[in-house]
Structures are given as structure tokens and as C-alpha cells.
Design an enzyme around this catalytic site. Structure first.
Site, PDB file in Angstrom:
ATOM      1  N   ALA A  37      15.371 -44.409  -6.618  1.00 10.51           N
ATOM      2  CA  ALA A  37      16.799 -44.679  -6.827  1.00 10.51           C
ATOM      3  C   ALA A  37      16.985 -46.181  -6.996  1.00 10.51           C
ATOM      4  O   ALA A  37      16.124 -46.983  -6.605  1.00 10.51           O
ATOM      5  CB  ALA A  37      17.623 -44.184  -5.639  1.00 10.51           C
ATOM      6  N   LEU A  85      11.536 -40.613   6.157  1.00 18.98           N
ATOM      7  CA  LEU A  85      11.035 -39.342   6.691  1.00 18.98           C
ATOM      8  C   LEU A  85       9.761 -38.923   5.970  1.00 18.98           C
ATOM      9  O   LEU A  85       8.789 -38.493   6.609  1.00 18.98           O
ATOM     10  CB  LEU A  85      12.101 -38.252   6.569  1.00 18.98           C
ATOM     11  CG  LEU A  85      11.684 -36.847   7.051  1.00 18.98           C
ATOM     12  CD1 LEU A  85      11.181 -36.885   8.479  1.00 18.98           C
ATOM     13  CD2 LEU A  85      12.853 -35.869   6.907  1.00 18.98           C
ATOM     14  N   GLU A 103       0.816  -1.203   0.000  1.00 28.65           N
ATOM     15  CA  GLU A 103       0.000   0.000   0.000  1.00 28.65           C
ATOM     16  C   GLU A 103       0.858   1.265   0.000  1.00 28.65           C
ATOM     17  O   GLU A 103       0.515   2.260  -0.652  1.00 28.65           O
ATOM     18  CB  GLU A 103      -0.924   0.025   1.226  1.00 28.65           C
ATOM     19  CG  GLU A 103      -1.911  -1.130   1.273  1.00 28.65           C
ATOM     20  CD  GLU A 103      -1.410  -2.323   2.062  1.00 28.65           C
ATOM     21  OE1 GLU A 103      -2.210  -2.962   2.755  1.00 28.65           O
ATOM     22  OE2 GLU A 103      -0.182  -2.624   1.984  1.00 28.65           O
ATOM     23  N   THR A 158      19.538 -38.985   4.086  1.00 26.75           N
ATOM     24  CA  THR A 158      19.843 -38.286   2.837  1.00 26.75           C
ATOM     25  C   THR A 158      21.161 -37.525   2.953  1.00 26.75           C
ATOM     26  O   THR A 158      21.970 -37.501   2.011  1.00 26.75           O
ATOM     27  CB  THR A 158      18.697 -37.318   2.479  1.00 26.75           C
ATOM     28  OG1 THR A 158      17.504 -38.071   2.273  1.00 26.75           O
ATOM     29  CG2 THR A 158      19.018 -36.519   1.225  1.00 26.75           C
ATOM     30  N   GLY A 207      14.191 -38.942   2.052  1.00 28.18           N
ATOM     31  CA  GLY A 207      14.031 -40.320   1.643  1.00 28.18           C
ATOM     32  C   GLY A 207      12.686 -40.889   2.058  1.00 28.18           C
ATOM     33  O   GLY A 207      11.856 -40.197   2.679  1.00 28.18           O
TER      34      GLY A 207
END
Length: 362
Positions: free
Chosen positions: A167, A300, A57, A201, A297
Site C-alpha cells: 500500500a 501480524l 463410500e 487491518t 498487515g
């Protein structure tokens, strides 16, 4: 919504377009745009660019100058009514003498909610709310989630083959998806306040989890779920932006080494001996995290879904098959029946090069 003209819709759409320019920069504040119109012409535009700097604003009023008197201000979020890092925008609009204020959505911040519009109405200015509200809420879904529920919006990102594998069994994963999909991931990172991953990871891939190839000055905070503080002090993830390491059991020696490397330790033990994920999201919300993105991964990611913490899943699908021995998307228990299966709703689908991006919501 009744009561709004086609011209109102046009100018609010422009305010939302301006607000989106702050997609990568306004955190922890919401993304807000403002358009000031007089006699059918736009005389001022602005958007909130960075926390601590003038709100949308103010930018629009500065551009409009004295001509703002008697004009209509379109704002994508209710003007603030409290003193934060900057003065109240409601007072600025009142002081400029605008004749009408149209807001897309009411601010969910309890310090503001309804007060800005009430102050404007009390000053004798016409005030309306609700024009293009779904679009305004979607732009700031993380901010609304944090203010209303005390958690950030949690977005899980995965990249997999058509048969749901991330993977090979050896851990090799570069690259499942192509350049366009990977570039899109960096745009998702850039809009996020924080990136969440697990210690598995970190140890397997040693990722940086930073934003590359996107025009932004802000890097998201990085968060590691690491119950027993196994993160190496020389891990790549500790370089650059601030890193938080959430553990379940304090270890003074390990904690000191990580703190010396620049990390902040959060001890959040759960009843199962692991990190309390609910407590972690609450703590991140307290730190101003609106949007939290996971790049983790199957363990989790599966735990976050099982705990009911995931709001959105962005799935990148590559046109290939990796086989049953390859690593899965999620480590989840099988439901007792089909009626108990976890269901998601598809909200967006698009091609990125040869890959397909699907966006799912709970």
C-alpha cells in the site's frame, strides 16, 4: 508404487477428482471421493459433501447397489472405523461384500488411523494403501496438519507491487491487483475454514473478509488478533459468519459489547503482553479449523513467520512499483547473517490476468 495397475491409477485419480468437489464444503471433515469398479466398469461414485452427511463410500455404495458384491472400492482416504456423526464406512464396505479396497492414504485421525483397513482385512477382504498418496495428502493438507500437529495449515496471502509494497504510505491500496487475482483470493477464502487478520487491518480498512463470487453455502469463520479489544462493535467483520476475537488482556466491558455484537472472545495472553499465536492456532485446531488463511498487515504476517507458524505463502504480484516509502510486506527483524535468512520453496506459479501468483512452501 508397485503392486498397482494402470487401471488402479485411473480409478484412484477419479476418486481424487470427486473428492475435490468438496473443496469448499466438507470442513472440518476431510475431502474424500470413492469409486466402485466391477469387471472394469465404474458402477458407483460418491464424494463427501458436508460434515454430518453420508461419506463418499456410502454415496458410491448406494449407486452401485447389489452389484457392489465382488467389486473393488477405490477411496481417497482410509475408510473410517468409528462412530462419529455417521456409522463406520469400513463396516458398510464389508456389508456390501466388496472383494477389494484400495485407499490412497491412511487416515491421520487417531480414532481411525489404520483401524479401518485392519477391520476390512480382518473380514477377509483384500486391502491396499498408498496409491497416489502425495496427491491425497495435498488435497487434505490442513486436515493432516491438524490431526498430526494440533495446528491448522496456515496460508499467508499477500498482494503487492514488484518491489514488495502492499500500500502507499497513506494506506491507499485499492487496487494493486486486477479482477482475476482478486477473484482467485475469494476462491482461497472459500476453501479456508477461517480467515485471520489483525486489529490494524480492521481499524484501517473495515473489511468484511467474506466469500463473494464463489458458489458455496459456507462462509469461513473470521478471527481477529486484537490484544486490547479495540475492535468496534459495529465493525463490518462482525457481520455474517461467526467472528472470534483473540485478546491478551480481559476487559469485561469491551468483551460484553463485542459478545453482544455476536463475537466470541478468546483470551490468550502471551509472555510479551500480546496474543499467544501458538495458543491461538491450537485453539482454532480444537475448533475444527483445517486451513487458516491470513489477510493481514506486515506486523501480524511478520509475527506469524517469525514464530515459525506459516506453512504456505500465496503471493500476488502486480506489474507495478510503489517505491521505498510505501508499506512493506512483512515487519521482520533482519537476520544476523545470510545463513540465517528465511528460505521458501516455490511450488507453483501462474498468471492471473496481468498479475503473477506465486505459491511458496516452507
Amino acid at each position: 508404487m508397485s503392486g498397482f495397475t494402470p487401471e488402479d491409477h485411473l480409478h484412484m485419480a477419479r476418486a481424487l477428482q470427486l473428492a475435490a468437489r468438496g473443496l469448499y464444503s466438507t470442513s472440518p471433515n476431510p475431502r474424500v471421493g470413492c469409486v466402485i469398479v466391477k469387471n472394469g466398469k465404474i458402477i458407483g461414485e460418491g464424494w463427501h459433501q458436508k460434515a454430518g452427511e453420508p461419506h463418499a463410500e456410502i454415496h458410491a455404495l448406494l449407486q452401485a447397489g447389489m452389484a457392489a458384491q465382488g467389486a473393488t472400492a477405490y477411496v481417497s482416504l482410509e475408510p473410517c472405523a468409528h462412530h462419529g456423526r455417521t456409522p463406520p464406512c469400513a463396516d458398510a464396505l464389508i456389508g456390501a461384500g466388496v472383494a477389494r479396497v484400495v485407499a490412497a492414504a491412511q487416515d491421520p485421525n487417531p480414532n481411525v488411523s489404520g483401524q479401518g483397513l485392519a477391520r476390512i482385512k480382518a473380514a477377509g477382504i483384500e486391502a491396499q494403501c498408498g496409491l497416489l498418496e502425495p496427491e491425497a495428502r495435498a488435497l487434505n493438507a490442513g486436515f493432516f496438519k491438524r490431526m498430526v500437529y494440533g495446528h491448522p495449515l496456515l496460508r499467508i496471502k499477500t498482494a503487492s507491487s514488484l518491489d514488495g509494497r502492499t500500500a502507499l504510505s497513506s494506506g491507499e491500496s485499492k487496487w494493486i491487483t486486477g479482477d482475476a487475482a482478486r477473484a482467485d483470493v475469494h476462491r482461497l477464502r472459500a476453501r479456508s475454514c477461517a480467515i485471520l487478520t489483525g486489529i490494524g487491518t480492521v481499524l484501517a480498512d473495515n473489511p468484511q473478509l467474506n466469500v463473494r463470487g464463489v458458489d458455496t453455502a459456507r462462509q469461513p469463520v473470521k478471527v481477529i488478533v486484537d490484544s486490547s479489544l479495540r475492535t468496534p462493535p459495529d465493525a463490518a467483520i462482525l457481520q455474517g459468519a461467526k467472528t472470534l476475537v483473540a485478546c491478551a488482556a480481559p476487559d469485561a466491558k469491551k468483551a460484553a459489547a463485542l459478545e453482544a455484537a455476536g463475537a466470541e472472545i478468546l483470551c490468550l495472553p502471551g509472555s510479551d503482553g500480546k496474543v499467544d499465536l501458538h495458543a491461538l492456532l491450537s485453539r482454532l485446531a480444537q475448533k475444527g479449523v483445517n486451513e487458516l488463511m491470513t489477510e493481514a498487515g506486515p506486523r501480524l504476517n511478520g509475527a506469524l513467520i517469525a514464530a515459525g507458524l506459516a506453512d504456505e505463502w500465496v503471493q500476488y504480484l502486480a506489474p507495478c512499483l510503489l517505491g521505498t516509502a510505501a508499506r512493506p510486506l512483512f515487519d521482520l527483524n533482519e537476520p544476523a547473517s545470510m545463513q540465517q535468512r528465511l528460505s521458501w520453496k516455490l511450488t507453483d506459479q501462474r498468471m492471473l490476468g496481468g498479475d503473477l501468483r506465486l505459491t511458496w512452501r516452507k
